[in-house]
Design an enzyme around this catalytic site. Sequence first.
Site, PDB file in Angstrom:
ATOM      1  N   ASP A 139     -74.660  64.145 -46.917  1.00 23.91           N
ATOM      2  CA  ASP A 139     -73.316  64.638 -46.674  1.00 23.91           C
ATOM      3  C   ASP A 139     -72.912  65.445 -47.910  1.00 23.91           C
ATOM      4  O   ASP A 139     -73.523  65.313 -48.980  1.00 23.91           O
ATOM      5  CB  ASP A 139     -72.381  63.450 -46.450  1.00 23.91           C
ATOM      6  CG  ASP A 139     -70.938  63.867 -46.293  1.00 23.91           C
ATOM      7  OD1 ASP A 139     -70.682  64.894 -45.634  1.00 23.91           O
ATOM      8  OD2 ASP A 139     -70.061  63.182 -46.847  1.00 23.91           O
ATOM      9  N   ASP A 187     -69.114  66.475 -48.972  1.00 25.81           N
ATOM     10  CA  ASP A 187     -67.884  66.037 -49.630  1.00 25.81           C
ATOM     11  C   ASP A 187     -68.000  64.604 -50.117  1.00 25.81           C
ATOM     12  O   ASP A 187     -68.365  63.699 -49.356  1.00 25.81           O
ATOM     13  CB  ASP A 187     -66.693  66.145 -48.671  1.00 25.81           C
ATOM     14  CG  ASP A 187     -66.363  67.593 -48.321  1.00 25.81           C
ATOM     15  OD1 ASP A 187     -66.974  68.493 -48.918  1.00 25.81           O
ATOM     16  OD2 ASP A 187     -65.494  67.815 -47.453  1.00 25.81           O
ATOM     17  N   GLU A 198     -63.105  66.633 -51.859  1.00 24.64           N
ATOM     18  CA  GLU A 198     -63.145  67.090 -50.479  1.00 24.64           C
ATOM     19  C   GLU A 198     -62.819  68.582 -50.441  1.00 24.64           C
ATOM     20  O   GLU A 198     -61.758  69.013 -50.902  1.00 24.64           O
ATOM     21  CB  GLU A 198     -62.128  66.312 -49.628  1.00 24.64           C
ATOM     22  CG  GLU A 198     -62.367  64.808 -49.595  1.00 24.64           C
ATOM     23  CD  GLU A 198     -63.563  64.430 -48.745  1.00 24.64           C
ATOM     24  OE1 GLU A 198     -63.799  65.107 -47.722  1.00 24.64           O
ATOM     25  OE2 GLU A 198     -64.260  63.462 -49.105  1.00 24.64           O
ATOM     26  N   ASP A 208     -70.819  59.067 -47.010  1.00 26.55           N
ATOM     27  CA  ASP A 208     -69.763  58.180 -47.503  1.00 26.55           C
ATOM     28  C   ASP A 208     -68.692  57.843 -46.486  1.00 26.55           C
ATOM     29  O   ASP A 208     -67.862  56.965 -46.737  1.00 26.55           O
ATOM     30  CB  ASP A 208     -69.080  58.816 -48.728  1.00 26.55           C
ATOM     31  CG  ASP A 208     -68.162  59.964 -48.345  1.00 26.55           C
ATOM     32  OD1 ASP A 208     -66.969  59.922 -48.693  1.00 26.55           O
ATOM     33  OD2 ASP A 208     -68.637  60.912 -47.694  1.00 26.55           O
TER      34      ASP A 208
END
Length: 411
Positions: A187, A189, A196, A343
Amino acid sequence: MNSPPKVSVLITVTGVDQPGVTATLFEVLSGHGVELLNVEQVVIRHRLTLGVLVCCPADVADGPALRHDVEAAIRKVGLDVSIERSDDVPIIREPSTHTIFVLGRPITAAAFGAVAREVAALGVNIDLIRGVSDYPVIGLELRVSVPPGADGALRTALNRVSSEEHVDVAVEDYTLERRAKRLIVFDVDSTLVQGEVIEMLAAKAGAEGQVAAITDAAMRGELDFAQSLQQRVATLAGLPATVIDEVAGQLELMPGARTTLRTLRRLGYACGVVSGGFRRIIEPLAEELMLDYVAANELEIVDGTLTGRVVGPIIDRAGKATALREFAQRAGVPMAQTVAVGDGANDIDMLAAAGLGIAFNAKPALREVADASLSHPYLDTVLFLLGVTRGEIEAADAIDGEVRRVEIPPE
């Protein structure tokens, strides 16, 4: 004529390590015609423990010559030795069934003691313990033999220890497949990069508070990701497209990210990213990091202005898992040999689909389904779960003159 029965002899050498100890011991043993069964050695802070298991006829084991010669040779080099005889000649056991990683800053004696107690309570035998890291966290690997049917109870017990003792504890099956991972997908961010991206864009529109609230709810699994994405992107309507390049230039990698990807490339991994963020922001970073695959959402731009909409298929929770499968197919890699790191709740399907799913500083919803969870903000801790040690990382870096340790502030 039948040969005389054989017995086993365990020789244990301890003391300050120095070159030539092993050669000295085996030179003596060769004069007595013994057969080697096993050798294990560990050195901690220059203190050596060397165990040598041999078999030989009973008259050799019981006679004075073997003991005298071994003791004389080892004591001559200033070390201690013990010799234990057994009537059994052990058969080399099947390998360990599981491996347990304990990572922390620090790992206290109380924390490791709690791990050991839970392991013992379930009848799990520890076959080997070794250090895998001293930076950026202390890391220990335990190879263990788990009784049939105790796997689930072991994971539950060690998850509890992890929470109570503030260390990361990960349990993996110790199988051949563990060493055969070939594709890893991150992933973006709060995993590959800090923060983000959508919130960085929202700050340009003065909508960071509104977007942050929507993002938090989505990452906790309280909102449908596609709807939340559309709501967040709508706040960007009217911004000039130049903000995309501005934000792309402001991205900060997660500590350890470069080390992680550099090491994985050396090992021959294919590497990719799957993001609910935006492709035009991610692609420059992906090119810099020499990533093989990228999947992300597309922002609609008309006449140099963001419209507040996305175009094309949305990379949501299901889309991330689909992208992982597509990457694996393109790379010719079975899903069992893939790794996914994320996350948030929208990473659940991707981690579940991967051969090894790693939750990185993750929300509870993701930790519950992940194969392993990491709670320290250093992406290179992922490498330890893949069986790579800090020593191996830095030895490879040293060849290229890239060894560098940054001082880590206390937690």
